[in-house]
Scaffold this motif. Structure first.
Motif, mmCIF file in Angstrom:
data_model
loop_
_atom_site.group_PDB
_atom_site.id
_atom_site.type_symbol
_atom_site.label_atom_id
_atom_site.label_comp_id
_atom_site.label_asym_id
_atom_site.label_seq_id
_atom_site.Cartn_x
_atom_site.Cartn_y
_atom_site.Cartn_z
ATOM 1 N N LYS B 8 23.173 42.442 -6.057
ATOM 2 C CA LYS B 8 24.726 42.698 -5.813
ATOM 3 C C LYS B 8 25.153 43.943 -6.451
ATOM 4 N N LEU B 9 24.224 44.634 -7.359
ATOM 5 C CA LEU B 9 24.683 46.040 -7.950
ATOM 6 C C LEU B 9 24.708 46.977 -6.584
ATOM 7 N N TYR B 10 23.712 46.641 -5.711
ATOM 8 C CA TYR B 10 23.561 47.633 -4.840
ATOM 9 C C TYR B 10 24.594 47.642 -3.670
ATOM 10 N N ARG B 11 25.063 48.736 -3.121
ATOM 11 C CA ARG B 11 26.127 48.722 -1.960
ATOM 12 C C ARG B 11 25.307 49.407 -0.961
ATOM 13 N N HIS B 12 24.997 48.611 0.072
ATOM 14 C CA HIS B 12 24.407 49.042 1.323
ATOM 15 C C HIS B 12 25.017 50.324 2.185
ATOM 16 N N GLY B 13 24.489 51.265 2.511
ATOM 17 C CA GLY B 13 25.007 52.312 3.248
ATOM 18 C C GLY B 13 24.310 53.437 3.886
ATOM 19 N N HIS B 14 24.479 54.194 4.816
ATOM 20 C CA HIS B 14 23.662 55.097 5.244
ATOM 21 C C HIS B 14 24.306 56.527 5.029
#
Lengths: 370, 254
Positions: B8-14
């Motif tokens: 949950k710490l990681y925020r998915h993105g490109h």
């Protein structure tokens, strides 16, 4: 208690980082030995280190989230340094705390990245060394019972928290970025942390007691306590044949001589050399005393005329040299007195129980080894 | 593992920030924090510029401000410490809103607050744009001892398992009518912690045996060798280098 960036200046942070790196390197080697002992584990120390230390680190991480209610609405949580040292041994303890702090710094931004060395040194190294030292020392003196283990765990955790606070204050005194009078910092830090330490001590002792009741073999600090296995043969108790190549040998069975020599050397170095650079100004308490005029009524100490009065050797005029010499003599005297007391207590304990000479003799023998 | 594999710490993105190799980002954040810490505290505008730099990175990574600020709440305890400073540090006093505050104390509080907050913001940005596993691989690339990285990766992998175990124990206690209200209940909580230790340690032993049976010899094979191109290093270095320029400016203008 996580130190953020910018609280301790860079040179001191870097020095603490070097200390922390050295401690972690030594712990990596030591943990392999600690985790490689046990009935299932001969020769598997190296590959057991990662999973076991990792799981213990996860345990420390989780147990820091266990809230202990103190009184209406407030609660505290465990710091875990003393607990880790007693449950899994000092090397693994330092390693686990260091990993927890590293991950907290990188992932949760808890504690500054440049202050990582300070955090590991204060919360990992100092806490573990102080608590484990006290724990082992008390176990030697107290009778060999399970209750002694919990009592020693209590005292060890109790002292370790204010000791870490004092270590932080020391670092702050050398490299703090703001000149708060050190006396005030020390009073506030140690005062608060004595209170925290009481909670930490109670919970550490309860936890160690709970583990010892179920799996005493898992408590690293109590390994010497395991009673030898007896078999009942024809209605008579006989000693079970010792398993080959003694897996029950305590981990710390190496001679403590190296550790002692290193400790003595460090103390002498600090007292003799580093004290050159200590502040020549009066310390916080002396300063407060001087400011408020408290010291007017203080009579000269009875030993004020002694050759070491005011931390200097009398007939040597070079202030630095004399301060250093006085420090080294002080360390020597402390070592002599301290080991004398320990020796006397140890002697008395072993001679007090001549009736049960068998277990007591073997006990003192294993205590010697440990 | 039904709830998605990302932490949950990681925020998915490109975004371009997500795409940078982890060791470049780690090195960049570390250098940035070092530069921030060595900036003189009197150069107040420099810290504003650092904040602008970080905000630029956050915008580039498309991390919303609310997310960032919520995660930065972690520093609240030491804000309390900083607030105390103007009252306890001796020195010249100024009157403000009827309170007598010391000038060096205010500078000290500002110093800790500004540098600490920037450090926290940089770490939060790093953790929310980099996957945990990638971060660990990055640490290994940065020559952290492999054993330490392995321990850290076991801790990260099983951290949630152990925490969940703790939560299940708490649910079990509460469903039996237990409520921790004060010191009297420490015994129960201590026993929980003890049980948790035994479970964790035994799980560690089982994990070790399971790994042994799959051919583990003490080292983890590195499957995906990460490399960083010169362009990636350059773009990662943009943050610390611009911060360094601000810092040098701060020292010269002082």
């Amino acid at each position: 208690m996580h130190v953020p960036d910018g609280m301790i200046n860079l040179p001191v942070s870097a020095a603490a980082g070097v200390v922390a790196a050295g401690a972690v390197a030594a712990s990596l080697r030591g943990a392999r030995r600690e985790l490689g002992s046990g009935p299932l584990a001969e020769g598997h120390g190296a590959e057991r280190t990662a999973p076991l230390a990792g799981l213990v680190a996860a345990f420390i991480f989780a147990v820091q989230m266990l809230n202990f209610p103190v009184a209406a609405g407030t609660s505290g949580h465990l710091l875990g340094g003393a607990l880790a040292a007693i449950l899994v041994g000092p090397y693994t303890g330092v390693l686990c705390i260091a990993v927890v702090l590293l991950m907290q710094g990188i992932l949760f931004a808890d504690g500054g990245l440049t202050a990582l060395g300070v955090n590991i040194t204060v919360m990992g190294v100092v806490t573990v060394i102080v608590s484990y030292g006290i724990f082992r020392g008390l176990l030697r003196v107290l009778p060999r019972k399970r209750r002694s283990v919990t009592v020693s765990a209590f005292v060890a955790a109790l002292v370790s928290v204010p000791a870490a606070a004092a270590a932080f204050t020391l670092l702050y005194a050398i490299g703090g970025t703001t000149d708060i009078p050190i006396g005030k910092v020390l009073t506030a830090m140690v005062g608060v942390h004595v209170l925290i330490g009481i909670g930490e001590a109670a919970i550490t002792a309860l936890t160690v007691g709970a583990v010892i009741a179920v799996r005493p073999d898992l408590v690293h600090g109590a390994r010497g306590l395991a009673a030898p296995l007896k078999l009942r043969v024809d209605g008579e108790l006989v000693d079970a044949p010792a398993p080959a190549a003694g897996p029950a040998v305590p981990v710390a069975a190496r001679s403590p001589r190296g550790l002692l020599a290193a400790g003595l050397g460090t103390a002498l170095l600090l007292a003799g050399v580093v004290s050159f650079y200590a502040s020549a100004n009066p310390d916080g308490l002396e300063k407060v005393a001087a400011d408020k005029g408290i010291d007017k009524e203080v009579e000269e100490h009875a030993a004020a005329d002694s050759p070491l009065a005011d931390y200097g050797v009398k007939d040597i005029s070079n202030a630095r040299l004399s301060g250093g010499l006085a420090g080294m003599i002080g360390v020597g005297a402390t070592v002599v007195v301290g080991s004398g007391i320990f020796y006397v207590v140890h002697r008395r304990r072993t001679t007090n129980a001549p009736g049960s000479s068998g277990p007591s003799a073997s006990a003192s023998a294993s205590a010697e080894q440990a | 593992m039904g709830a998605g594999h990302a932490h949950k710490l990681y925020r998915h993105g490109h975004s371009p920030v997500h795409a940078l190799p982890p060791h470049c980002k780690l090195a960049a954040v570390l250098c940035f924090v070092l530069v921030v810490v060595s900036t003189p505290r009197e150069a107040v505008w420099a810290f504003g510029l650092y904040a602008v730099l970080l905000a630029g990175v956050a915008a580039l990574a498309r991390v919303p401000a609310g997310f960032l600020l919520r995660r930065m709440l972690i520093e609240v305890p030491f804000v309390a410490f900083a607030v105390l400073m103007p009252f306890v540090v001796p020195g010249d006093q100024v009157q403000f809103l009827g309170l007598s505050l010391s000038v060096p104390g205010l500078w000290g509080a500002w110093n800790v607050l500004a540098k600490g907050t920037l450090g926290v913001a940089a770490s939060v940005l790093l953790a929310s744009t980099t996957e945990l596993r990638a971060l660990l691989l990055g640490l290994q690339r940065l020559k952290l001892p492999p054993m330490l990285v392995q321990i850290a990766s076991f801790m990260i992998r099983y951290g949630d398992v152990i925490t969940d175990e703790l939560r299940r124990m708490s649910i079990a206690r509460r469903s039996r009518g237990f409520e921790a209200r004060g010191v009297r209940h420490w015994g129960v909580l201590g026993k929980s912690a003890g049980a948790l230790f035994i479970r964790s340690y035994e799980r560690g032993e089982r994990v070790h045996l399971a790994m042994m049976s799959r051919g583990y010899t003490g080292t983890m094979p590195v499957i995906d060798e990460m490399t960083a191109s010169r362009a990636q290093w350059t773009s990662a270095a943009a943050l610390p280098l611009s911060a360094l320029a601000v810092c040098l400016l701060g020292w010269t203008l002082l």
